[in-house]
Design a protein around this motif. Structure first.
Motif, PDB file in Angstrom:
ATOM      1  N   ALA A 317       1.047  -1.044   0.081  1.00  0.00           N
ATOM      2  CA  ALA A 317       0.130   0.357   0.050  1.00  0.00           C
ATOM      3  C   ALA A 317       1.221   1.119  -0.044  1.00  0.00           C
ATOM      4  O   ALA A 317       0.871   1.213   1.363  1.00  0.00           O
ATOM      5  CB  ALA A 317      -0.846   0.302   1.390  1.00  0.00           C
ATOM      6  N   PRO A 318       1.432   1.800  -0.573  1.00  0.00           N
ATOM      7  CA  PRO A 318       2.478   2.516  -1.075  1.00  0.00           C
ATOM      8  C   PRO A 318       2.007   4.067  -0.702  1.00  0.00           C
ATOM      9  O   PRO A 318       1.015   3.761  -0.993  1.00  0.00           O
ATOM     10  CB  PRO A 318       2.833   2.445  -3.001  1.00  0.00           C
ATOM     11  N   CYS A 319       2.918   4.414  -0.203  1.00  0.00           N
ATOM     12  CA  CYS A 319       2.192   6.090   0.385  1.00  0.00           C
ATOM     13  C   CYS A 319       3.693   7.167  -0.406  1.00  0.00           C
ATOM     14  O   CYS A 319       4.273   7.686   0.196  1.00  0.00           O
ATOM     15  CB  CYS A 319       2.911   5.870   2.217  1.00  0.00           C
ATOM     16  N   PRO A 320       3.077   7.560  -1.794  1.00  0.00           N
ATOM     17  CA  PRO A 320       3.231   8.696  -2.015  1.00  0.00           C
ATOM     18  C   PRO A 320       3.306  10.198  -1.293  1.00  0.00           C
ATOM     19  O   PRO A 320       2.371  10.357  -0.539  1.00  0.00           O
ATOM     20  CB  PRO A 320       2.426   8.959  -3.867  1.00  0.00           C
ATOM     21  N   ASP A 321       3.978  11.564  -2.289  1.00  0.00           N
ATOM     22  CA  ASP A 321       3.170  12.453  -1.253  1.00  0.00           C
ATOM     23  C   ASP A 321       2.239  13.191  -1.655  1.00  0.00           C
ATOM     24  O   ASP A 321       1.280  13.994  -1.291  1.00  0.00           O
ATOM     25  CB  ASP A 321       4.460  13.839  -1.955  1.00  0.00           C
ATOM     26  N   THR A 322       1.642  12.431  -3.297  1.00  0.00           N
ATOM     27  CA  THR A 322       0.346  12.695  -3.719  1.00  0.00           C
ATOM     28  C   THR A 322      -0.276  12.017  -4.507  1.00  0.00           C
ATOM     29  O   THR A 322       0.652  10.740  -5.091  1.00  0.00           O
ATOM     30  CB  THR A 322       0.376  14.471  -4.405  1.00  0.00           C
ATOM     31  N   ALA A 323      -1.235  11.877  -4.296  1.00  0.00           N
ATOM     32  CA  ALA A 323      -2.769  10.806  -5.748  1.00  0.00           C
ATOM     33  C   ALA A 323      -3.049  11.293  -5.852  1.00  0.00           C
ATOM     34  O   ALA A 323      -4.270  12.803  -5.713  1.00  0.00           O
ATOM     35  CB  ALA A 323      -2.787  10.078  -3.857  1.00  0.00           C
ATOM     36  N   LYS A 358      -4.160   5.618  -3.864  1.00  0.00           N
ATOM     37  CA  LYS A 358      -4.034   4.563  -4.809  1.00  0.00           C
ATOM     38  C   LYS A 358      -4.222   3.431  -5.111  1.00  0.00           C
ATOM     39  O   LYS A 358      -4.539   2.576  -6.390  1.00  0.00           O
ATOM     40  CB  LYS A 358      -2.237   4.610  -4.324  1.00  0.00           C
ATOM     41  N   LEU A 359      -5.071   2.717  -3.682  1.00  0.00           N
ATOM     42  CA  LEU A 359      -5.614   1.315  -4.179  1.00  0.00           C
ATOM     43  C   LEU A 359      -6.851   1.409  -4.656  1.00  0.00           C
ATOM     44  O   LEU A 359      -7.682   0.440  -4.867  1.00  0.00           O
ATOM     45  CB  LEU A 359      -5.729   0.815  -2.549  1.00  0.00           C
ATOM     46  N   VAL A 360      -8.188   2.602  -4.314  1.00  0.00           N
ATOM     47  CA  VAL A 360      -9.233   2.847  -4.709  1.00  0.00           C
ATOM     48  C   VAL A 360      -9.606   2.465  -6.096  1.00  0.00           C
ATOM     49  O   VAL A 360     -11.388   2.237  -6.277  1.00  0.00           O
ATOM     50  CB  VAL A 360     -10.298   3.770  -4.124  1.00  0.00           C
TER      51      VAL A 360
END
Length: 539
Positions: A317-323, A358-360
């Motif tokens: 479940a990657p956590c980037p700065d923005t999505a 990111k996962l939805v």
């Protein structure tokens, strides 16, 4: 009668109609006599001290004499004032009124009222304080009382009235789960709730009615507020699921934060252990609030991701700065570093918004997946909870466009109450949805809501992620030092440019609690300490 006092309503309505006719006649006579102002120069600006004194004295004098039409004519909204002032003497049976004004300040005149309430040969004294404000009439230029029902009694609101008579519902003696008596004086948050419990269950608790002066509220579903008891009824004992100790802790905790509410439940049964609100009004936001729950919603979103095979606690479940989702860019809270290799547990306990966004859109998820998870697994959003009092079941609508992503992090169109989120936590850690309730369904044979709950594997992962959040994540500072099996989830929601709603939900052994404060502060700053205090008392 539907609720409250069994007064002579026909007589009260007749009195209002006569008063209304009288008011029309008074206006006609006034116009003929030139009392409406005529060609005289209309005054402007705030009323002078002399005008304030003269207007308030005339208003008080007419009120004391029971001259409702005359008293109403000294207000800036006579059509609304006259029925209530009429009811004061008629349906409320208040007589021998003496009003003592205090020193005026800027057009505001505080005053005290002493009177007598009589019914069927029994009389009791009535005393209270109120205030009025004298303003300049916009069309007439006259100095007039700025009409507000609270002038007549400070607890009156728009379209409320006063009635004295035999109570439709006998009084109750509400007791907690251990038999301790619950009173408004000791537990102020329970005041409106106890009134509602009396209205709903007074006739089932075995008591007998007395005679009271009450405020009959215009708002639908709001129980009458007793002001004075003329003849004591025999109270019936009403058992509740509340815990006096947990309730006391909840009452104390919410006082430290504006517009705060909290609910505690027993996950193994669904019983409500405490409900408290710190508000300027009597609204039970703990049960009826409809507020975006922010990141506490990620409990349900995480369950959706696990149940649909998108990822797992130890999955990516990657956590980037923005999505970005359909042209809307989502960010994380300031200070949260990006982590492209994050697992769902990492993203959950650090409350990374972008990781969930990111996962939805992963298959097999659809616009309705979050709604289905909330309804089928957590029992939310079906409007079928029967808690014993008025409550909101949460709302998780199927949403397309940017709201689909916003919903996943508890914003967009999602609405919850602390009751809902306490229930979500209870379902997450047990795997079983047990509809919260305040009064046993055995008392009135009501049917509690059901849902299929969570698979054991999903519940196990959710509980472990909440444990990590409480011991290593965003809730660590709040939950530190609290013994037992603990877990939590923080949340904050920024909606329509308002101050962030602070949310926090957590568990300790067999107690789950959720709190919100809608006047600013992140989850750990306002709602967090409230939940901790309640969990500490419930262990």
């Amino acid at each position: 009668m539907g609720k409250g006092v069994k007064a002579t309503v026909i007589g009260a309505v007749f009195a209002v109609m006569v008063g209304g006719a009288g008011y029309g006649a008074y206006n006609i006579v006034s116009a003929v006599n030139g009392d409406g102002g005529g060609a005289a120069e209309k005054k402007t600006g705030p009323p002078s001290e002399d005008e304030v004194q003269e207007t308030s004295e005339k208003f008080f004098a007419a009120w004391e004499k029971g001259q409702a039409v005359q008293a109403a004519s000294y207000t800036d909204f006579a059509e609304a004032a006259e029925p209530l002032l009429t009811a004061y003497g008629e349906s409320a049976r208040i007589t021998d009124v003496t009003i003592t004004p205090k020193a005026a300040n800027g057009g505001i005149v505080p005053f005290s009222v002493k009177a007598k309430v009589s019914y069927d040969g029994t009389s009791k004294p009535l005393a209270y304080d109120s205030e009025l404000k004298v303003v300049r009439g916009k069309t007439s230029g006259r100095a007039l009382v700025d009409w507000d029902p609270a002038v007549v009694h400070p607890e009156l609101k728009k379209d409320d009235t006063l009635v004295t008579g035999e109570s439709a519902s006998p009084p109750i003696e509400a007791v907690d789960r251990d038999g301790q008596v619950l009173t408004k004086a000791k537990y102020p948050s329970l005041g409106p709730i106890l009134d509602t419990l009396r209205e709903r269950y007074g006739d089932k608790a075995g008591g007998s009615p007395g005679v009271e002066l009450v405020i009959r509220h215009a708002a639908e579903g709001v129980a009458d507020t007793p002001l004075l008891t003329l003849t004591e009824g025999e109270p019936g004992k009403l058992p509740t699921t509340l815990s006096a100790g947990v309730q006391a802790a909840a009452e104390k905790a919410v006082k430290g934060y504006p517009d705060a509410s909290v609910v505690a439940v027993k996950p193994s049964t669904g019983e409500v252990l405490a409900v408290a609100n710190h508000r300027k009004d009597a609204f039970n936001a703990a049960f009826e609030g409809r507020v975006a729950p922010g990141s506490t919603m990620k409990i349900i979103t995480a369950a959706m991701l696990i149940d649909n095979g998108v990822t797992s606690m130890n999955g990516p479940a990657p956590c980037p700065d923005t999505a970005t989702w359909q042209s809307q860019t989502f960010k994380n809270l300031p200070g949260l570093d990006a982590n492209p290799g994050a697992t769902l547990a990492d993203t959950f306990m650090r409350s990374c918004n972008t990781g969930f966004i990111k996962l939805v859109d992963e298959k097999p998820l659809t616009d309705a997946s979050l709604t289905t998870e909330a309804q089928d697994r957590f029992g939310l959003g079906r409007d079928n909870w029967k808690t014993g009092i008025i409550s909101f079941d949460g709302s998780v609508p199927a949403s397309a466009g940017p709201d689909r992503a916003a919903n996943a992090i508890g914003q967009g169109q999602i609405q919850m109450s602390p009751l809902n989120m306490a229930s979500v936590t209870a379902t997450a850690i047990t795997g079983t949805f047990r509809q919260p309730y305040l009064v046993s369904p055995d008392l009135d044979d009501r049917e509690l809501a059901t849902a299929k709950g969570l698979e054991p594997n999903t519940a196990g992962q959710l509980k472990q992620m909440m444990r990590l959040t409480a011991t290593q994540g965003t809730a660590q500072g709040v939950m530190q030092g609290l013994g037992g099996d603990i877990g939590a989830k923080t949340g904050s929601a920024e909606v329509d440019g308002q101050d962030a709603n602070s949310w926090f939900t957590g568990f300790r052994d067999d107690v789950a609690a959720a709190a919100m404060s809608v006047s600013g502060g992140r989850g750990g700053e306002a709602a967090g300490p409230i939940v901790r205090a309640v969990l500490a008392a419930g262990g």
